[in-house]
Design a protein around this motif. Structure first.
Motif, PDB file in Angstrom:
ATOM      1  N   THR A 151       8.444  -6.164   0.636  1.00 12.11           N
ATOM      2  CA  THR A 151       7.710  -4.910   0.745  1.00 12.11           C
ATOM      3  C   THR A 151       7.138  -4.565  -0.629  1.00 12.11           C
ATOM      4  OG1 THR A 151       9.609  -3.499   0.214  1.00 12.11           O
ATOM      5  CG2 THR A 151       9.264  -4.073   2.545  1.00 12.11           C
ATOM      6  N   THR A 153       5.258  -1.190  -3.015  1.00  7.83           N
ATOM      7  CA  THR A 153       5.070   0.245  -3.155  1.00  7.83           C
ATOM      8  C   THR A 153       3.588   0.580  -3.289  1.00  7.83           C
ATOM      9  OG1 THR A 153       5.173   0.185  -5.559  1.00  7.83           O
ATOM     10  CG2 THR A 153       7.276   0.385  -4.363  1.00  7.83           C
ATOM     11  N   VAL A 157       0.348  -1.667  -4.765  1.00 10.12           N
ATOM     12  CA  VAL A 157      -0.923  -1.829  -4.050  1.00 10.12           C
ATOM     13  C   VAL A 157      -2.084  -1.429  -4.944  1.00 10.12           C
ATOM     14  CG1 VAL A 157      -2.312  -1.028  -2.092  1.00 10.12           C
ATOM     15  CG2 VAL A 157       0.114  -1.539  -1.777  1.00 10.12           C
ATOM     16  N   ILE A 232      -1.038  -8.814   0.325  1.00 10.56           N
ATOM     17  CA  ILE A 232      -0.388  -7.598   0.831  1.00 10.56           C
ATOM     18  C   ILE A 232      -1.126  -7.167   2.104  1.00 10.56           C
ATOM     19  CG2 ILE A 232       0.080  -5.156   0.372  1.00 10.56           C
ATOM     20  CD1 ILE A 232       0.163  -5.917  -2.639  1.00 10.56           C
ATOM     21  N   HIS A 234      -1.509  -4.237   5.240  1.00 10.33           N
ATOM     22  CA  HIS A 234      -1.195  -2.870   5.668  1.00 10.33           C
ATOM     23  C   HIS A 234      -2.062  -2.473   6.848  1.00 10.33           C
ATOM     24  CE1 HIS A 234      -4.789  -1.794   3.320  1.00 10.33           C
ATOM     25  NE2 HIS A 234      -4.794  -0.666   3.995  1.00 10.33           N
ATOM     26  N   TYR A 259       2.908  -3.441   2.978  1.00 12.59           N
ATOM     27  CA  TYR A 259       2.853  -2.100   2.394  1.00 12.59           C
ATOM     28  C   TYR A 259       3.190  -1.135   3.522  1.00 12.59           C
ATOM     29  CZ  TYR A 259       0.810   2.260   0.595  1.00 12.59           C
ATOM     30  OH  TYR A 259       0.604   3.574   0.220  1.00 12.59           O
TER      31      TYR A 259
END
Length: 278
Positions: A151, A153, A157, A232, A234, A259
């Motif tokens: 994961t 934070t 990002v 990443i 999201h 994320y």
């Protein structure tokens, strides 16, 4: 173990060798489950797979539950670290099923798969829904994991979108990414620097995932020289993003990160917002 299992494969398994999870509920609604579910399936709601913050600006709308709470849920389901778990929904895994899969992987549980095509694929294969309730054969004690792996934070990002050696993927539909509509969160748009790869591009005929080679080709073209570990993913609140993380795993492109707070957190923090095409 590959993250996806086909309905025909499921038919061949001895029911005593796995635990089946139905994740079609939202907001503690068992309506779909009560109307019919695969035989032996235990019910899990999306609300079981998230904490319930008062302020989505810190963690988003669906932050991860405390590790002890998730371990307690698994114990109530009779799941141990040795249990083969198969999970399904009716949204091509785009909602709770992929989230459940990702959470299990993130705590180090190896024996977890998602039914490709979900309930619809099961019915086509001749696995028909039944009614009634099922309970775990025996509650278990699942050890509290050390952490949720992979994961990032909001700060990470923010750094990643400014780094040419990293890629941030927004899996929401293009109109939401472009800020043309926003049905859930307070502000429309996307994180500046994030690229849009809608999760629907993972799917082919029958709302099943593309095969592993097709997925690998699709994402390698997007990644270029960037390694999966530098990617990443999201969405709006850290749920649908898991659909793409599953696709990457199926393609053998492992190591991408989630994320969790996603757009629901970013858009509440007075940070820059973009509405242009990346």
């Amino acid at each position: 173990m590959l993250p996806l299992i086909e309905a025909e494969e499921l038919k061949q398994l001895d029911k005593s060798t796995y635990t089946l999870i139905d994740t079609r509920g939202f907001g503690n609604s068992r309506e779909h489950y009560e109307q019919g579910h695969l035989e032996g399936a235990l019910y899990v709601d999306l609300e079981d797979l998230a904490a319930h913050p008062e302020d989505a600006a810190n963690g988003g709308r669906h932050p991860l539950p405390e590790l002890k709470d998730f371990a307690a849920l698994l114990g109530r389901l009779g799941i141990t670290p040795q249990t083969h778990v198969i999970v399904y929904d009716d949204k091509a895994a785009a909602n709770p099923a992929a989230r459940f899969w990702w959470m299990m992987k993130a705590i180090g549980h190896p024996l977890i798969q998602v039914l490709n095509g979900g309930l619809q694929a099961a019915v086509i294969a001749g696995i028909y829904p039944v009614t009634g309730f099922h309970s775990p054969l025996q509650p278990a004690v699942y050890p509290i994991p050390a952490n949720y792996a992979n994961t990032v934070t909001i700060t990470e990002v923010d750094r990643a979108v400014k780094n040419r050696g990293q890629i941030v993927i927004d899996v929401r539909e293009k109109p939401r990414y472009l800020g043309q509509t926003e049905p859930i969160d307070l502000i429309a748009g996307h994180i500046p620097g994030a690229i849009n790869v809608p999760y629907l591009t993972n799917l082919g005929a029958g709302n099943r995932y593309l095969n592993a080679n097709e997925l690998k080709e699709q994402y390698q073209e997007i990644f270029g020289d960037v390694k999966p570990e530098q990617v990443i993913v999201h969405c709006g609140s850290g749920v649908t993003a898991c659909h793409t993380l599953l696709a990457l795993e199926q393609a053998g492109l492992t190591g991408a990160k989630l994320y969790v707070g996603s757009w629901s957190e970013w858009s509440r923090r007075d940070l820059p917002v973009a509405t242009d095409e990346k």
